[in-house]
Design a protein around this motif. Structure first.
Motif, PDB file in Angstrom:
ATOM      1  N   ASN A  85      46.581 -28.057  19.295  1.00 31.89           N
ATOM      2  CA  ASN A  85      45.213 -28.465  19.604  1.00 31.89           C
ATOM      3  C   ASN A  85      45.258 -29.728  20.437  1.00 31.89           C
ATOM      4  O   ASN A  85      46.033 -30.629  20.114  1.00 31.89           O
ATOM      5  N   VAL A  86      44.457 -29.783  21.474  1.00 29.87           N
ATOM      6  CA  VAL A  86      44.451 -30.975  22.342  1.00 29.87           C
ATOM      7  C   VAL A  86      43.014 -31.324  22.687  1.00 29.87           C
ATOM      8  O   VAL A  86      42.213 -30.442  22.965  1.00 29.87           O
ATOM      9  N   LEU A  87      42.729 -32.610  22.677  1.00 29.32           N
ATOM     10  CA  LEU A  87      41.428 -33.084  23.134  1.00 29.32           C
ATOM     11  C   LEU A  87      41.690 -34.259  24.063  1.00 29.32           C
ATOM     12  O   LEU A  87      42.245 -35.270  23.637  1.00 29.32           O
ATOM     13  N   MET A  88      41.362 -34.088  25.340  1.00 32.84           N
ATOM     14  CA  MET A  88      41.542 -35.172  26.312  1.00 32.84           C
ATOM     15  C   MET A  88      40.177 -35.798  26.583  1.00 32.84           C
ATOM     16  O   MET A  88      39.186 -35.079  26.711  1.00 32.84           O
ATOM     17  N   CYS A  89      40.143 -37.121  26.684  1.00 32.25           N
ATOM     18  CA  CYS A  89      38.868 -37.803  26.959  1.00 32.25           C
ATOM     19  C   CYS A  89      38.990 -38.757  28.136  1.00 32.25           C
ATOM     20  O   CYS A  89      38.702 -39.952  28.008  1.00 32.25           O
ATOM     21  N   PRO A  90      39.440 -38.271  29.303  1.00 31.08           N
ATOM     22  CA  PRO A  90      39.614 -39.205  30.417  1.00 31.08           C
ATOM     23  C   PRO A  90      38.292 -39.789  30.912  1.00 31.08           C
ATOM     24  O   PRO A  90      38.247 -40.910  31.392  1.00 31.08           O
ATOM     25  N   HIS A  91      37.199 -39.029  30.774  1.00 31.79           N
ATOM     26  CA  HIS A  91      35.924 -39.522  31.304  1.00 31.79           C
ATOM     27  C   HIS A  91      35.512 -40.829  30.631  1.00 31.79           C
ATOM     28  O   HIS A  91      34.907 -41.688  31.248  1.00 31.79           O
ATOM     29  N   THR A  92      35.831 -40.969  29.335  1.00 27.80           N
ATOM     30  CA  THR A  92      35.397 -42.181  28.637  1.00 27.80           C
ATOM     31  C   THR A  92      36.408 -43.311  28.774  1.00 27.80           C
ATOM     32  O   THR A  92      36.052 -44.470  28.683  1.00 27.80           O
ATOM     33  N   CYS A  93      37.678 -42.967  28.982  1.00 27.97           N
ATOM     34  CA  CYS A  93      38.716 -44.011  29.004  1.00 27.97           C
ATOM     35  C   CYS A  93      38.934 -44.607  30.377  1.00 27.97           C
ATOM     36  O   CYS A  93      39.242 -45.777  30.505  1.00 27.97           O
ATOM     37  N   VAL A  94      38.884 -43.765  31.382  1.00 22.44           N
ATOM     38  CA  VAL A  94      39.321 -44.217  32.705  1.00 22.44           C
ATOM     39  C   VAL A  94      38.148 -44.900  33.380  1.00 22.44           C
ATOM     40  O   VAL A  94      37.236 -44.246  33.875  1.00 22.44           O
ATOM     41  N   THR A  95      38.176 -46.221  33.359  1.00 24.62           N
ATOM     42  CA  THR A  95      37.046 -46.969  33.929  1.00 24.62           C
ATOM     43  C   THR A  95      37.465 -47.728  35.180  1.00 24.62           C
ATOM     44  O   THR A  95      36.705 -48.522  35.698  1.00 24.62           O
ATOM     45  N   GLN A 106      53.421 -21.216  23.770  1.00 21.68           N
ATOM     46  CA  GLN A 106      53.319 -22.471  23.016  1.00 21.68           C
ATOM     47  C   GLN A 106      53.383 -23.685  23.942  1.00 21.68           C
ATOM     48  O   GLN A 106      53.052 -24.787  23.538  1.00 21.68           O
ATOM     49  N   GLU A 107      53.791 -23.455  25.209  1.00 19.62           N
ATOM     50  CA  GLU A 107      53.812 -24.567  26.165  1.00 19.62           C
ATOM     51  C   GLU A 107      52.441 -24.786  26.809  1.00 19.62           C
ATOM     52  O   GLU A 107      52.246 -25.764  27.520  1.00 19.62           O
ATOM     53  N   ALA A 108      51.497 -23.872  26.547  1.00 17.29           N
ATOM     54  CA  ALA A 108      50.220 -23.911  27.274  1.00 17.29           C
ATOM     55  C   ALA A 108      49.524 -25.249  27.125  1.00 17.29           C
ATOM     56  O   ALA A 108      49.039 -25.830  28.094  1.00 17.29           O
ATOM     57  N   LEU A 109      49.500 -25.774  25.901  1.00 22.36           N
ATOM     58  CA  LEU A 109      48.713 -26.988  25.673  1.00 22.36           C
ATOM     59  C   LEU A 109      49.433 -28.233  26.157  1.00 22.36           C
ATOM     60  O   LEU A 109      48.817 -29.286  26.336  1.00 22.36           O
ATOM     61  N   ASP A 110      50.757 -28.119  26.368  1.00 22.46           N
ATOM     62  CA  ASP A 110      51.491 -29.260  26.945  1.00 22.46           C
ATOM     63  C   ASP A 110      50.965 -29.581  28.337  1.00 22.46           C
ATOM     64  O   ASP A 110      51.020 -30.716  28.786  1.00 22.46           O
ATOM     65  N   LEU A 111      50.498 -28.534  29.017  1.00 23.45           N
ATOM     66  CA  LEU A 111      50.131 -28.706  30.421  1.00 23.45           C
ATOM     67  C   LEU A 111      48.848 -29.511  30.583  1.00 23.45           C
ATOM     68  O   LEU A 111      48.639 -30.146  31.608  1.00 23.45           O
ATOM     69  N   VAL A 166      44.549 -22.444  31.400  1.00 20.66           N
ATOM     70  CA  VAL A 166      45.941 -21.956  31.464  1.00 20.66           C
ATOM     71  C   VAL A 166      45.890 -20.438  31.382  1.00 20.66           C
ATOM     72  O   VAL A 166      45.302 -19.871  30.451  1.00 20.66           O
ATOM     73  N   VAL A 167      46.482 -19.764  32.382  1.00 18.33           N
ATOM     74  CA  VAL A 167      46.408 -18.300  32.455  1.00 18.33           C
ATOM     75  C   VAL A 167      47.818 -17.722  32.619  1.00 18.33           C
ATOM     76  O   VAL A 167      48.793 -18.461  32.806  1.00 18.33           O
ATOM     77  N   ASP A 168      47.900 -16.402  32.552  1.00 23.16           N
ATOM     78  CA  ASP A 168      49.182 -15.713  32.737  1.00 23.16           C
ATOM     79  C   ASP A 168      49.571 -15.705  34.208  1.00 23.16           C
ATOM     80  O   ASP A 168      48.693 -15.817  35.077  1.00 23.16           O
TER      81      ASP A 168
END
Length: 1545
Positions: free
Chosen positions: A891-901, A1482-1487, A1508-1510
């Motif tokens: 599981n991954v949650l990225m929040c660049p919109h709030t961090c990158v100022t 299993q590498e999908a979320l690493d990307l 992430v697609v085939d």
């Protein structure tokens, strides 16, 4: 209900709507709603504050009165008084208070309550949940389902530190988790999660319920965006994402942007209101003098000798098994004799080539398991007696242990050749095939020596180990792992070891014969100092509790204290925490014998909660409160401070409640405002005897801190001899720091050691530690401690989704600032929704309490994070895996919109510049107008017979008479054998038959669709149509296996081109009438279909002669990469001019052979297949690209077999050869494939040249004789199918000077391309450099100019603009069914707005620039190179700048080895990145994180969605170009079947 917070002075007062009239509440609520759903032009955050302030003004005095009454008492303590260094609660005026009375404000579970309160503010804000394919959810490995080693709480993060029971108030209590559908349809509610605001700015978090109108509006937008019918879950999630991004941010920081090519990143401006230190400058703190006791032995070996000979029966060490039973008690006598034996054996019995293997001073590795302290102690003292230097390390269990390679580097740099171990341990080590211990990755070759009894020899009577007084020689080397993961060896001299033992003895009041229980690792730090060194100095008895026993029975250490009546115990706070969880089983233990409970990690700010909770429970079992003694230590400075036992007459312990906001600015403020963001810390006692301590600034010159400032604690013990082994530079930085006063004067002449502990000196000279350098994360100029963030994450309920103590927090550098990453292990039974809910709550909690955004939060399967040797998470290894994309999260949650100022300010369009200024500007800059042309056709003398004819069909008739048997076409099959051939006469006869069949049925000027596979039939029917006066339209036939998607395209071209008849083969005709075709299109609406397989041998009555060459010859239809079907009209004169221009450029004549591996349906591919051979008379060897699927080497084999000098291919063909044949060049050479005949290989494309592909093609096939100069590029587009061709001449022609110069490659600053201005050239390899290859040599008769896309004025040399072209072979216009020629009229018929306003130009729709080079062409003129950058239609307008998708895609593909292909597009201003995963799912979320990082770093863009697609999902046309718009439509219609979709917050 709305709840507001109002600022009064320094405090912030919350009040409920109950205290306000109803109408005021209603107005305030509507103001809030207005803010939440406002569009950019409406009410702002500031406007909202103002409006609300006005509304509430009449009621403020009452509120303030209440607030002041409530906060008055607290406000008086709000400043730290400089005089007493820090007036902290628990200082002098608190002394009278009984030690065990507990002040409410110091409760250690305060933090949990703070987190709950912070989360309550947010209510339930919904974020779009990532989509995941079911297969990714299934965890295949059995191991993944076993609960992880929950005991392995981190050693150094605030893991199992706080009370076992935490509050359980979750908003969903009693309601169960929300249904999945609700996740998709809720509108996100407002909250500020941007990290850009300063701490002191108490932004009000007004939690507002968005009204139904806003929801309806959002839904309406989602369904009507950009005319795409959007009803899929993808789009509703994107809409949710957009809604979260519309939330009012905290006031933005000042952004900088200088309007040149330097896009300056926003520089973080210090907040003028941030707290600053106000105290006096501190003076160094001196410990008690070190008491000189005459009876102390002069060195450790001397102490061992004394006790071994005078008290041989005295117990030294008791080892326990995993059941807690004593296995062996080592006496001092045994330790002395066994150490002697080992010392003698090491020095005298180990040899190589008759030379002793070891000499005094050599380093020796000690590899002993944690459950065998006896053998370790014997080996350690054996080395000391032999004057060898022991290097204790962990037992390597596998060849892939976290950090094992670094340990190997350490052993190598220390020159270790011998490793000591036990028999059992040696048997358990991984073995090589020879049976010897395997060599671990990065390790030197080691000899392994087993120290068990049978391998050591009794020394002769006359041999005695040399027992000397202490010296500055190295006694031992302790390893330490840095924040970055590198391992250093810290050398400790004999003198330093002895001095530290003396200091510990004095500070802890150790006496001879005392019993001490040690739970720590005896190989390093406090476990070694107390349990191996100081214990022998004082003849103490150590009960060693192995880690494996603690895992089985966390109470074992308490039971041993009870059993052995131990006086001292050395533990970590996690040991106390574990025993709390298990203590219910034990009623009959007593801790009354303890006089000192040393908490080794007492410096961790969160250890206080473990200490408090432990005391609460065990006070009833004899534990006295004053017994708990936290201490602070570091590998470099050893013990820094320790709380003394009470009998030493020391002041009572102190506690401080500090503002976390203040700490983030390195300032100490006693927090009185609210309980939300505070840190409660306990003191770690007084400094060690005989040492001098000061606190210095962390960065730059080591200035002394002020009394209310946090800095790095530095220590001087007066004893030299501690250093990093083999690292003199780092040693100087750390061990030889000279602190200076504010005026720059050194405080003393002795060097200090930096301890890497962050803290301050409080009242009563007590030392307080608030963090470590290793856990320090500096985000936007503010300091945050990883341990604090861990504790906040752990306080988020419910905790049932992740494992306690299996959370890693670290920062990664992205775009010139640190970004916080949180990684936790997820329990196997946690559902996606639950975990996602927990993740979003953690983000909110950290944002509220620390005022910092989390960049990435990842959950990994149980038991997959790398472990440190004694439990805990190996942080640096985890970080390394995250950056390498090897973490495999679920599981991954990225929040660049709030961090990158700190992104550059979006570019504002400049007011348009007038024509006069433009001309003057170019003159001033000394720039010529960017205009270039090919050779003049009129002046080129050639014996071209074909130029007599106005029409291409006349040329065929003439060749059929003049050279009837000359072979013009040869089609090859997959076996490199001719499948069809045609001479001039044969082709003419076949064309006549077609014309005869058409003339009776069709009228002159009718459009005819030719649906044929690549071959002679297509060419013959093309000329047959011209003979009959019809207009041919070549159409790619549908794919039999994929009728559903390919047949509608055929149908569309037939309809749009208004074809009245379709000519095709019998096989394709059957396809048209099949059931599958009926399912795909309306079969009844086809026009007349004729099959040309068996036409009667009839001659047409007479050939049709067009009245003028300007008449339409054929239609050229093509689907652009943006998904637009565009047909262009080619007149007879343009067709002839095109053929002549190509003939002159490539020097084609009847005796030449050229090989063509292109699709023959449109553009230059069609011209080369169907037109040029007949015009120039050369033989064309036709290789259908589809045949390469069954034989990838077909094209190269054909080129070699026919010794072809000139060949054409597409990028897709080149890629197929590069990927499919890259490893087979040797096999091809054995099959006699030789490419040395090739003079020029031209890639036909309507795009920017793909340098990487052409270079790798040249490199791979160089072994087959291909010249590196042979490969070149071409450029054509819809308005002119051949603008540039670069026939590289090799051999004689080049020497005669008829060749143009080789195509040049330049490196441009990628950032310059985003601004549509002059292009700045940079050196190869410089940051942001982008290689661009010249697109080929401009064809004879072609003129090119670069024009401004908006003003339509000419641009200067090296200025980016639209490429315009003027030439006799330009197409005459678009052919569209709707007659919308007016829209595109200026594409074919446009003039400059100033300058040369007479010439008619066609707009190519491509951006590029012209650059005059130093090279000369055949005529001696300076060569003008045309560089095509990309299609205007494809560019992405983001942040006011123009981006080319290929640049972003190139960066993304480079970011991870498993990304096979990438495509980007935008949707409602969000950048969507689609990556094809070539690897396990299993590498999908690493990307997700890697893609987000690289796009931020290199393009200053925040990715909105990562899909992430085939492999093979990204559609690619026959020219090898990505069809991004088709992909976009597929994504929005939810047709991609993605492996994972991540929505970045």
């Amino acid at each position: 209900m709305l709840s507001f917070k109002y600022s009064v002075g320094n405090s912030s007062t919350s009040y409920s709507p109950m205290s306000l009239p109803v109408h005021v509440c209603g107005m305030a609520a509507s103001t809030g709603r207005e803010l939440l759903i406002s569009s950019p032009g409406d009410i702002t955050q500031k406007g909202y504050e103002k409006k609300r302030g006005k509304l509430l003004a009449p009621y403020i005095p009452q509120i303030q009165g209440k607030a002041q009454r409530a906060g008055g008492a607290l406000l008086s303590q709000n400043r730290i008084q400089a005089s007493s260094q820090a007036v902290l609660p628990g200082s002098k005026h608190n002394k009278s208070r009984a030690a065990n009375t507990r002040d409410e404000r110091f409760r250690s579970d305060l933090h949990t309550e703070a987190v709950q309160a912070a989360l309550a503010k947010y209510k339930e804000r919904k974020m779009p949940m990532p989509s995941k394919r079911r297969s990714v959810l299934v965890q295949s490995s059995v191991e993944a389902c076993t609960p992880p080693d929950t005991s392995s709480a981190s050693e150094d993060e605030g893991s199992l530190r706080r009370q076992g029971r935490l509050a359980t108030s979750t908003p969903y209590q009693g309601h169960g988790p929300p249904a999945v559908e609700h996740w998709f349809n809720r509108v996100i509610q407002g909250s500020s999660t941007s990290s850009s605001a300063s701490v002191t700015n108490t932004t009000s978090h007004a939690v507002l319920n968005v009204n139904a109108a806003a929801t309806a509006l959002a839904d309406f937008m989602a369904h009507t965006q950009l005319g795409v019918p959007v009803n899929s879950r993808v789009s509703s999630k994107i809409q949710q994402l957009l809604n979260t991004l519309k939330r009012p941010k905290r006031p933005p920081l000042r952004e900088f942007f200088v309007d040149d090519f330097e896009e300056l990143l926003d520089v973080q401006q210090p907040d003028p209101n941030q707290p600053k230190p106000e105290g006096q400058h501190m003076s160094p703190l001196e410990g008690d003098p070190l008491g000189g006791v005459n009876t102390w032995p002069p060195s450790l070996p001397a102490a061992l000798h004394r006790w071994g000979t005078t008290q041989p029966k005295s117990p030294c060490l008791t080892a326990l098994d995993n059941a807690g039973k004593p296995v062996y008690t080592l006496t001092y006598g045994k330790l002395w004799t066994r150490s002697q034996k080992l010392a003698y054996t090491l020095l005298n019995k180990l040899s190589t080539r008759n030379e002793p293997l070891l000499v005094p001073g050599d380093r020796v590795a000690l590899v002993f398991p944690n459950n065998d302290p006896v053998m370790f102690m014997v080996a350690f003292y054996g080395c000391l007696l032999a004057e060898l230097v022991p290097v204790p390390i962990e037992v390597p269990l596998t060849r892939k242990d976290a950090g094992s390679q670094q340990i190997g580097f350490l052993l190598g740099s220390c020159g270790v050749t011998l490793a000591l171990t036990t028999d059992a341990c040696q048997k358990g080590l991984p073995k090589a095939q020879t049976g010897e211990v395997a060599t671990f990755k990065g390790w030197p070759r080691l000899l392994w020596f087993v120290t068990d009894g049978k391998h050591v020899v009794k020394p002769p009577k006359d041999w005695h180990p040399p027992i000397r007084d202490t010296s500055n020689d190295i006694a031992y080397i302790e390893y330490k792992t840095s924040k970055e993961g590198s391992t250093m060896g810290i050398t400790v001299s004999n003198a330093a070891t002895l001095a530290h033992c003396h200091a510990l003895t004095q500070a802890c009041g150790y006496t001879e014969g005392e019993t001490i229980t040690n739970v720590l690792d005896f190989k390093r730090e406090a476990g070694l100092w107390h349990g191996v060194l100081t214990s022998v100095m004082n003849r103490m008895h150590v009960i060693s509790i192995p880690y494996s026993l603690m895992k089985v029975n966390p109470l074992s250490w308490i039971q041993k204290v009870h059993t052995y009546k131990a006086r001292v115990a050395v533990v970590k706070s996690r040991d106390m925490h574990w025993s709390l969880l298990a203590q219910r089983d034990q009623r009959d233990v007593s801790l009354s014998s303890l006089r000192m409970l040393i908490v080794a990690d007492g410096a961790n700010p969160w250890s206080i909660s473990s200490c408090d909770a432990f005391l609460n429970v065990f006070q009833a079992r004899g534990l006295r409160p004053e017994v708990i003694c936290p201490c602070a230590s570091s590998s470099e400075a050893m013990t820094v401070a320790i709380r003394r036992p009470p009998e030493m007459g020391v002041p009572p312990p102190g506690k401080a409640v500090l503002s976390m906001g203040g700490l983030s600015h390195s300032v100490i403020r006693v927090d009185t405002e609210e309980k939300l963001s505070v840190l409660t810390v306990q003191d770690v006692g007084q400094v060690m005897p005989g040492t001098l301590v000061c606190v210095v600034r962390v960065e730059g010159t080591p200035y002394l801190c002020q009394t209310d400032e946090v800095g790095e604690i530095c220590v001087n013990s007066g004893i030299p001899g501690v250093a990093y082994y083999g690292l003199p530079g780092m040693t100087k930085n750390i061990f030889e720091t000279i602190p200076v006063t504010s005026s720059g004067i050194p405080i003393c002449d002795r060097p200090f050691t930096r301890t890497s502990l962050l803290g301050f000196v409080g009242p009563d000279s007590l030392v307080f530690v608030v963090g470590k350098m290793d856990g320090l994360m500096v985000v936007s100029g503010r300091r945050h401690n990883a341990d604090d963030v861990v504790a906040t994450a752990l306080a988020v309920e419910p905790m049932k989704f992740v494992y306690r103590g299996r959370i890693a927090v670290f920062s990664v550098s992205v775009l010139h600032d640190e970004r916080i990453v949180v990684v936790a292990e997820q329990r196997p039974d946690a559902s996606e929704e639950d975990s996602f809910q927990w993740m979003s709550r953690v983000l909110q909690a950290i944002d509220s309490i620390h005022q910092v955004g989390v960049y990435c939060l990842a959950l990994v399967p149980a038991n997959t994070l790398p472990k440190a040797p004694l439990g805990g998470i190996h942080i640096s290894e985890t970080k390394q895996r995250f950056l390498e994309g090897a973490l495999h999260p679920c599981n991954v949650l990225m929040c660049p919109h709030t961090c990158v100022t700190n992104l550059p300010k979006p570019r504002q369009k400049q007011p348009e510049v007038g024509p006069a200024s433009m001309i003057v500007g170019n003159l001033v800059a000394g720039k010529r107008i960017a205009q270039a042309c090919g050779r003049d056709v009129a002046q080129l003398e050639d014996n071209d017979q074909a130029r007599k004819f106005l029409y291409i069909q006349d040329v065929l008739q003439w060749r059929a008479q003049a050279t009837p048997d000359h072979p013009v076409f040869l089609v090859l099959n997959a076996k490199v054998r001719p499948s069809a051939t045609a001479s001039c006469l044969q082709l003419h006869k076949r064309a006549e038959r077609v014309a005869a069949a058409l003339m009776g049925r069709l009228n002159t000027g009718d459009h005819v669709a030719l649906v044929y596979p690549p071959g002679i039939d297509l060419i013959a029917t093309f000329y047959g149509c011209l003979y009959a006066g019809c207009v041919p339209v070549t159409v790619r036939p549908p794919h039999p296996q994929n009728l559903a998607t390919t047949l509608p395209t055929v149908k569309m071209i037939v309809e749009v081109s208004k074809s009245v008849c379709i000519l095709t083969t019998q096989a394709i005709m059957k396809l048209f009438r099949s059931k599958e075709a009926a399912a795909a299109v309306d079969v009844k609406s086809w026009p007349m279909v004729l099959d040309t397989d068996d036409l009667p041998r009839k001659k047409s009555p007479q050939m049709y002669k067009p009245p003028t060459p300007e008449m339409l010859a054929y239609l050229d239809f093509s689907v652009s990469t943006t998904g637009i079907l565009a047909g262009v009209k080619m007149s007879h004169s343009a067709t002839s001019a095109l053929c002549r221009s190509i003939k002159l450029q490539c020097e084609l004549y009847p005796s030449r052979q050229i090989a063509i591996c292109l699709d023959p349906y449109c553009g230059l591919g069609f011209a080369l297949w169907c037109l040029c051979s007949l015009y120039s008379g050369h033989q064309s060897i036709l290789v259908p690209p589809l045949e390469l699927e069954s034989n990838a080497s077909l094209w190269l084999a054909a080129v070699s077999q026919y010794k072809v000098r000139v060949t054409f291919c597409s990028y897709s063909v080149m890629e197929m050869c590069t990927k499919g044949l890259g490893s087979q060049t040797e096999a091809l050479r054995l099959r006699n494939v030789n490419l040395s005949c090739v003079r020029t290989c031209m890639v036909v494309a309507e795009e920017r040249p793909r340098i990487a592909l052409t270079q790798s093609f040249s490199k791979i096939f160089k072994d087959l004789g291909l010249s590196p100069r042979a490969v070149s590029t071409t450029f054509g587009c819809r308005v002119n199918v051949a603008v540039c061709l670069q026939p590289n001449r090799l051999g004689k022609l080049a020497e005669q000077g008829t060749a143009g110069p080789d195509p040049t490659t330049v490196y441009v600053d990628m950032r310059a391309l985003r601004h549509d201005r002059w292009v700045r050239l940079v050196e190869r390899g410089s940051p942001h450099s982008l290689p661009l290859m010249e697109s080929g040599k401009i064809l004879p008769g072609v003129k090119v100019i670069i024009a401004n896309t908006e003003t339509k004025g000419p641009l200067g040399d090296s200025h980016l603009g639209e490429v315009w072209v003027s030439s006799p072979h330009n197409a005459t216009g678009y052919y569209t069914v709707y007659g919308e020629e007016a829209l595109h009229a200026d594409h074919f018929n446009t003039k400059l707005s100033f300058g040369d306003t007479q010439t008619v130009w066609a707009r190519t729709g491509y951006l590029g620039f012209l650059r005059r080079t130093e090279l000369t062409d055949a005529s001696g003129e300076r060569h003008d190179a045309l560089y095509v950058v990309g299609s205007l239609d494809e560019t992405l307008e983001l942040r006011g700048m123009r981006y080319h998708p290929i640049d972003i895609e190139t960066s993304v593909i480079r970011s991870h080895k498993s990304i096979a292909e990438c495509a980007v597009f935008t949707w409602t201003n969000l950048l969507v990145v689609v990556v094809e995963l070539e690897g396990s799912e299993q590498e999908a979320l690493d990307l997700v994180a890697l893609v987000t990082n690289v796009v931020l770093e290199e393009h200053y863009l925040i990715v909105g969605v990562v899909v992430v697609v085939d492999p093979g999902v990204i559609p690619i046309n026959s020219r090898g170009e990505k069809q991004r718009m088709h992909l976009r439509d597929g994504f929005l219609a939810d047709q991609l079947d993605p492996i994972y979709v991540a929505y970045n917050m």
